[in-house]
Structures are given as structure tokens and as C-alpha cells.
Design an enzyme around this catalytic site. Structure first.
Site, PDB file in Angstrom:
ATOM      1  N   SER A   1     -21.663  -2.511   4.561  1.00  0.00           N
ATOM      2  CA  SER A   1     -22.680  -2.983   3.614  1.00  0.00           C
ATOM      3  C   SER A   1     -22.077  -3.807   2.477  1.00  0.00           C
ATOM      4  O   SER A   1     -22.734  -4.718   1.968  1.00  0.00           O
ATOM      5  CB  SER A   1     -23.449  -1.796   3.037  1.00  0.00           C
ATOM      6  OG  SER A   1     -24.064  -1.076   4.072  1.00  0.00           O
TER       7      SER A   1
ATOM      8  N   GLU B   1      -7.289  -4.997  -2.169  1.00  0.00           N
ATOM      9  CA  GLU B   1      -7.148  -6.453  -2.293  1.00  0.00           C
ATOM     10  C   GLU B   1      -8.558  -7.022  -2.238  1.00  0.00           C
ATOM     11  O   GLU B   1      -9.141  -7.114  -1.165  1.00  0.00           O
ATOM     12  CB  GLU B   1      -6.339  -6.993  -1.127  1.00  0.00           C
ATOM     13  CG  GLU B   1      -5.060  -6.239  -0.806  1.00  0.00           C
ATOM     14  CD  GLU B   1      -4.795  -6.234   0.693  1.00  0.00           C
ATOM     15  OE1 GLU B   1      -4.231  -7.209   1.189  1.00  0.00           O
ATOM     16  OE2 GLU B   1      -5.157  -5.272   1.365  1.00  0.00           O
TER      17      GLU B   1
ATOM     18  N   TYR C   1       6.268   9.468   3.550  1.00  0.00           N
ATOM     19  CA  TYR C   1       6.524   8.246   2.786  1.00  0.00           C
ATOM     20  C   TYR C   1       7.156   8.584   1.447  1.00  0.00           C
ATOM     21  O   TYR C   1       6.698   9.466   0.720  1.00  0.00           O
ATOM     22  CB  TYR C   1       5.195   7.517   2.544  1.00  0.00           C
ATOM     23  CG  TYR C   1       5.333   6.293   1.659  1.00  0.00           C
ATOM     24  CD1 TYR C   1       5.980   5.155   2.107  1.00  0.00           C
ATOM     25  CD2 TYR C   1       4.813   6.290   0.371  1.00  0.00           C
ATOM     26  CE1 TYR C   1       6.105   4.035   1.302  1.00  0.00           C
ATOM     27  CE2 TYR C   1       4.928   5.169  -0.444  1.00  0.00           C
ATOM     28  CZ  TYR C   1       5.582   4.047   0.032  1.00  0.00           C
ATOM     29  OH  TYR C   1       5.706   2.935  -0.777  1.00  0.00           O
TER      30      TYR C   1
ATOM     31  N   THR D   1      -4.463   0.823  -3.558  1.00  0.00           N
ATOM     32  CA  THR D   1      -4.740  -0.479  -4.155  1.00  0.00           C
ATOM     33  C   THR D   1      -5.583  -1.324  -3.196  1.00  0.00           C
ATOM     34  O   THR D   1      -5.300  -1.390  -2.000  1.00  0.00           O
ATOM     35  CB  THR D   1      -3.411  -1.172  -4.526  1.00  0.00           C
ATOM     36  OG1 THR D   1      -2.848  -0.461  -5.639  1.00  0.00           O
ATOM     37  CG2 THR D   1      -3.629  -2.622  -4.922  1.00  0.00           C
TER      38      THR D   1
END
Ligand SMILES: Nc1ccn([C@H]2C[C@H](O)[C@@H](COP(=O)(O)OP(=O)(O)OP(=O)(O)O)O2)c(=O)n1
Length: 179
Positions: A96, A122, A152, A120
Site C-alpha cells: 500500500s 532507504e 552479526y 535503516t
């Protein structure tokens, strides 16, 4: 294998997936809906250099929202800290919002197991669009891993909000230059 929404909810309850402010209402068949956080970053320089930390302009989205303009890259963040030591994760736009011309993820969708952070985003828009902090803007999916799990521990570990590119931390050798 991708986790179903119900399995995501169960794993949150078991403490094996972390999602801040978890709400059953945002559980989807194969994902969980996340909200847009309150901070937007834009790069201040016309030309970005891979080995120079970029200068950023930071602003908070106010009560009236923020009107984003086409032709610009905005970095935002998920309002929620999300992730898992037991699953990999991927980010997606909502159908949507995407079909309104609001794109929140271009080419960095993968979250490693062990990355438990606000993600984050973009963000680009096709035409001027007003966005509000707190709106449900995307979805996260969790994936069972095959093979040895390595958590990680990288340059974005410990993030607490939107983070600009840290590409400049690459060594010269990793860029193909002289070590
Ligand atoms: N849109 C995204 C994509 C990823 N991440 C977080 C979760 C990932 O586990 C972490 C690292 O992603 P990458 O491995 O793609 O990043 P780099 O290779 O640039 O950095 P590093 O060297 O730390 O792996 O960043 C994020 O916050 N927002």
C-alpha cells in the site's frame, strides 16, 4: 523457510525474536508490520565519496509529518528495534505504501542473525508525499537458517536510530586499492 506471522508471535513470546512494542494487530500472514521512526537524514554533499564519511542533515518529523520530495534520498529508521539471534530477517515495503510511490528499501534488505537494532530505511518518493512518524510503512520477515549460525557483529551493531552509510570504514584493500 520463512516464519509465519503466528510463529513470529510465538518466538517473540519465547524471547527468541525481539520486536519493540510488539502488537498482535500488526502480525501478518508471513511478516510483521513495522512503523516509521521520527528521524530523517539527508546527505549534505552533492558528490559522495566512498572513503569519506558523508555529512548529513538530520531532522525530526513533526506532528504535521514531513513532505518528502522526489529526486532525493532520505534515510529513515524503523521505530522498532527488531531482530533475532536465531533467525535472519529481511525488510520489505508494504504494497500500500509502495504503490503510493513511497519506496523504503532499495537494495539492502538483509539483516543477519544477531543484528537487533532499529533498521535503516532507504526512502525515495515518486512525487511529493507526506509521511508521519509512527505510520506502519513496511514489514519484516524472519527466516530459518541452514548451517552454522554466526551472529552479526559489524559496523552497525549497537545502532539506536537511523545510521548513515559507514562505507568509509572499508579498508583500501576491500575497495580493490593498495592495502
Ligand atoms: N536496510 C538495512 C539493512 C541492514 N541493516 C543492518 C542489519 C544488518 O545485519 C546490518 C549489516 O548489513 P550488511 O551486512 O548489508 O552491511 P555492510 O556489509 O555494509 O556492513 P558490515 O561490514 O558491518 O556487514 O545492517 C539495517 O540496519 N538496515
Amino acid at each position: 523457510m520463512i516464519l509465519t506471522g503466528r510463529e513470529i508471535a510465538r518466538e517473540v513470546a519465547r524471547g527468541r525474536i525481539h520486536i519493540d512494542d510488539f502488537e498482535d494487530a500488526r502480525v501478518e500472514p508471513n511478516s510483521y508490520g513495522f512503523r516509521l521512526g521520527g528521524t530523517l537524514l539527508e546527505y549534505a554533499d552533492d558528490v559522495l565519496e566512498p572513503d569519506v564519511p558523508p555529512r548529513v542533515v538530520r531532522r525530526q518529523i513533526g506532528e504535521d509529518g514531513a513532505v518528502l520530495q522526489p529526486g532525493r534520498l532520505y534515510l529513515g529508521a524503523t521505530a522498532e528495534c527488531m531482530g533475532s539471534d536465531h533467525y535472519a530477517a529481511t525488510l520489505y515495503a508494504r504494497r500500500s505504501t509502495s504503490t503510493l510511490g513511497v519506496w523504503i528499501q532499495y537494495s539492502a534488505p538483509l539483516g543477519h542473525c544477531g543484528a537487533v537494532i532499529p533498521w535503516t530505511l532507504e526512502i525515495k518518493v515518486a512525487q511529493p508525499v507526506r509521511l508521519f512518524a509512527g505510520m506502519v510503512i513496511g514489514k519484516i520477515a524472519f527466516w530459518a537458517m541452514l548451517g552454522e549460525h554466526v551472529r552479526y557483529n559489524g559496523r552497525y551493531t549497537g545502532s539506536t536510530d537511523v545510521v548513515a552509510s559507514r562505507l568509509a570504514l572499508d579498508s583500501a584493500a576491500s575497495r580493490g586499492g593498495a592495502p
